[in-house]
Design a protein around this motif. Sequence first.
Motif, PDB file in Angstrom:
ATOM      1  N   GLY A  72      33.671  41.873  50.231  1.00 33.03           N
ATOM      2  CA  GLY A  72      34.691  42.136  51.240  1.00 33.03           C
ATOM      3  C   GLY A  72      36.083  41.700  50.833  1.00 33.03           C
ATOM      4  N   ILE A  73      36.209  41.030  49.690  1.00 31.86           N
ATOM      5  CA  ILE A  73      37.488  40.473  49.258  1.00 31.86           C
ATOM      6  C   ILE A  73      37.836  41.007  47.875  1.00 31.86           C
ATOM      7  CG2 ILE A  73      38.780  38.348  48.783  1.00 31.86           C
ATOM      8  CD1 ILE A  73      36.699  36.860  50.523  1.00 31.86           C
ATOM      9  N   ARG A  74      38.972  41.638  47.756  1.00 34.15           N
ATOM     10  CA  ARG A  74      39.482  42.094  46.461  1.00 34.15           C
ATOM     11  C   ARG A  74      40.955  41.727  46.387  1.00 34.15           C
ATOM     12  NH1 ARG A  74      34.818  42.596  46.246  1.00 34.15           N
ATOM     13  NH2 ARG A  74      33.535  44.249  45.341  1.00 34.15           N
ATOM     14  N   ILE A  75      41.249  40.661  45.677  1.00 34.20           N
ATOM     15  CA  ILE A  75      42.626  40.190  45.551  1.00 34.20           C
ATOM     16  C   ILE A  75      43.019  40.316  44.090  1.00 34.20           C
ATOM     17  CG2 ILE A  75      44.200  38.239  45.892  1.00 34.20           C
ATOM     18  CD1 ILE A  75      42.067  37.127  47.854  1.00 34.20           C
ATOM     19  N   GLY A  76      44.114  40.979  43.818  1.00 33.40           N
ATOM     20  CA  GLY A  76      44.550  41.112  42.433  1.00 33.40           C
ATOM     21  C   GLY A  76      44.803  39.758  41.800  1.00 33.40           C
ATOM     22  N   TRP A 108      33.015  29.507  32.614  1.00 31.02           N
ATOM     23  CA  TRP A 108      33.848  29.508  33.810  1.00 31.02           C
ATOM     24  C   TRP A 108      35.067  30.390  33.585  1.00 31.02           C
ATOM     25  CZ3 TRP A 108      34.415  23.562  34.976  1.00 31.02           C
ATOM     26  CH2 TRP A 108      33.165  23.035  35.320  1.00 31.02           C
ATOM     27  N   ASN A 109      35.526  31.040  34.644  1.00 36.74           N
ATOM     28  CA  ASN A 109      36.756  31.823  34.545  1.00 36.74           C
ATOM     29  C   ASN A 109      37.441  31.896  35.903  1.00 36.74           C
ATOM     30  OD1 ASN A 109      36.183  34.601  35.929  1.00 36.74           O
ATOM     31  ND2 ASN A 109      34.353  34.182  34.689  1.00 36.74           N
ATOM     32  N   ILE A 110      38.712  32.223  35.898  1.00 35.11           N
ATOM     33  CA  ILE A 110      39.479  32.307  37.139  1.00 35.11           C
ATOM     34  C   ILE A 110      39.431  33.708  37.734  1.00 35.11           C
ATOM     35  CG2 ILE A 110      41.691  32.838  36.026  1.00 35.11           C
ATOM     36  CD1 ILE A 110      41.062  30.555  39.119  1.00 35.11           C
ATOM     37  N   ALA A 111      39.144  34.730  36.891  1.00 33.10           N
ATOM     38  CA  ALA A 111      39.125  36.106  37.395  1.00 33.10           C
ATOM     39  C   ALA A 111      38.076  36.294  38.491  1.00 33.10           C
ATOM     40  CB  ALA A 111      38.871  37.071  36.239  1.00 33.10           C
ATOM     41  N   ASP A 112      36.901  35.659  38.333  1.00 33.45           N
ATOM     42  CA  ASP A 112      35.838  35.799  39.330  1.00 33.45           C
ATOM     43  C   ASP A 112      36.245  35.233  40.689  1.00 33.45           C
ATOM     44  OD1 ASP A 112      34.222  37.031  37.518  1.00 33.45           O
ATOM     45  OD2 ASP A 112      32.823  35.359  37.250  1.00 33.45           O
ATOM     46  N   HIS A 113      37.262  34.386  40.709  1.00 35.23           N
ATOM     47  CA  HIS A 113      37.677  33.766  41.963  1.00 35.23           C
ATOM     48  C   HIS A 113      38.322  34.761  42.920  1.00 35.23           C
ATOM     49  CE1 HIS A 113      38.708  30.496  44.609  1.00 35.23           C
ATOM     50  NE2 HIS A 113      39.996  30.800  44.577  1.00 35.23           N
ATOM     51  N   PHE A 114      38.833  35.855  42.401  1.00 27.68           N
ATOM     52  CA  PHE A 114      39.596  36.785  43.232  1.00 27.68           C
ATOM     53  C   PHE A 114      38.817  38.040  43.610  1.00 27.68           C
ATOM     54  CE2 PHE A 114      42.628  34.163  40.929  1.00 27.68           C
ATOM     55  CZ  PHE A 114      43.372  33.668  41.993  1.00 27.68           C
ATOM     56  N   VAL A 115      37.496  38.020  43.362  1.00 30.68           N
ATOM     57  CA  VAL A 115      36.622  39.118  43.766  1.00 30.68           C
ATOM     58  C   VAL A 115      35.392  38.532  44.458  1.00 30.68           C
ATOM     59  CG1 VAL A 115      35.232  41.076  43.008  1.00 30.68           C
ATOM     60  CG2 VAL A 115      37.387  40.565  41.845  1.00 30.68           C
ATOM     61  N   TYR A 116      35.244  38.859  45.739  1.00 26.90           N
ATOM     62  CA  TYR A 116      34.102  38.407  46.529  1.00 26.90           C
ATOM     63  C   TYR A 116      33.688  39.535  47.459  1.00 26.90           C
ATOM     64  CZ  TYR A 116      33.802  33.526  45.126  1.00 26.90           C
ATOM     65  OH  TYR A 116      33.583  32.381  44.408  1.00 26.90           O
ATOM     66  N   THR A 135      45.205  30.388  48.704  1.00 27.70           N
ATOM     67  CA  THR A 135      46.439  30.517  47.951  1.00 27.70           C
ATOM     68  C   THR A 135      46.140  31.104  46.589  1.00 27.70           C
ATOM     69  OG1 THR A 135      48.293  29.347  46.941  1.00 27.70           O
ATOM     70  CG2 THR A 135      46.248  28.122  47.167  1.00 27.70           C
ATOM     71  N   THR A 136      47.027  31.950  46.104  1.00 22.75           N
ATOM     72  CA  THR A 136      46.852  32.490  44.762  1.00 22.75           C
ATOM     73  C   THR A 136      47.231  31.459  43.707  1.00 22.75           C
ATOM     74  OG1 THR A 136      49.066  33.458  44.899  1.00 22.75           O
ATOM     75  CG2 THR A 136      47.205  34.871  45.469  1.00 22.75           C
ATOM     76  N   HIS A 137      47.851  30.357  44.134  1.00 21.70           N
ATOM     77  CA  HIS A 137      48.214  29.290  43.207  1.00 21.70           C
ATOM     78  C   HIS A 137      47.180  28.166  43.261  1.00 21.70           C
ATOM     79  CE1 HIS A 137      51.957  31.487  43.243  1.00 21.70           C
ATOM     80  NE2 HIS A 137      52.412  30.747  42.260  1.00 21.70           N
TER      81      HIS A 137
END
Length: 312
Positions: free
Chosen positions: A292-296, A282-290, A90-92
């Motif tokens: 094979g995974i690129r989520i804005g 710590w940051n939340i931005a790193d959570h959306f880049v993995y 979830t993005t939330h």
Amino acid sequence: MLLLLLLLVPAWGTTTNILDDIEHIGLYAAATYQRFEDWANTRACSVCQHSDIRNTEINATWSTAIPAASRGFVGIDHNRRHVVIAFRGTTHVMDVLADAQIAEVKWPDAEADGNESRVHAGFLAAYLSARDTVLGALDAIAADSNSEYSILFVGHSLGAAQATLAFADYAEHTSNTSSAASRKMRLITFGSPRVGNHEFARHVDRAATGDDVHLRVVHEADMVPHLPRTILPRLHDYAHSGREIWARDSETAPASDFVLCRKLENGEEDPTCSVSVGPLRWNIADHFVYPGIRIGIPRYLVQKEVRVADWL
């Protein structure tokens, strides 16, 4: 670009570069954020048409809202000879981690097994809403010619938490075989929060015997894998299972340098890997880049300041 190329021997084939495997599996996690029900439609699911996964045959899907939200699919890749169970995150994520359901509840099979495993109530509710579909699909696959295929449980973010619960559940569901390794089961997660207490972490690790059975990928300073925090051990005792792969940022690309961390006992984390990153980084931005995974980064997180101090 400097790449720390680490070699493993996965259950599904010959020795391969871990970078290729992790990026391949990450594509499945990324596909859960798109309309995977229409797998062949590039507009509906552009990730699904990546050359690495486009030949996957969708076997079952689910999308629940009551009693809890869960979304994902079971797919079969006949080329690589594996079955994929992928859970959407979830993005939330920060809202869910702050939810009242952060309290731990008993893992359903804990009493029968005579252990004290406890898990996050919200994660468990989400998984249970998908459980019948997941186990039904896997039982049907096991009954036909695909029974010798490897089984991959995959997820990003809160989907990673559900994948962990599904892995533990299916290991118990098929416990007539000695271990997950002998059944060629694998659990690969990206940006997973802590799912349960130390006893549950040990419970998962007992099922995930072998260095490459349960790999937990963490990107640089992603704050989600450090949550939930253990504040009152008797009420909120959270720990990780599995072996961490720390995906570091290089000069040219994020999450592209891999460090294979030591697998420690009893839910402890390798002190030289992501747990060594101090809370101020710590940051939340790193959570959306993995891989094979690129989520804005969701707009609500851009507009709403996420303060680390609120989580300490």
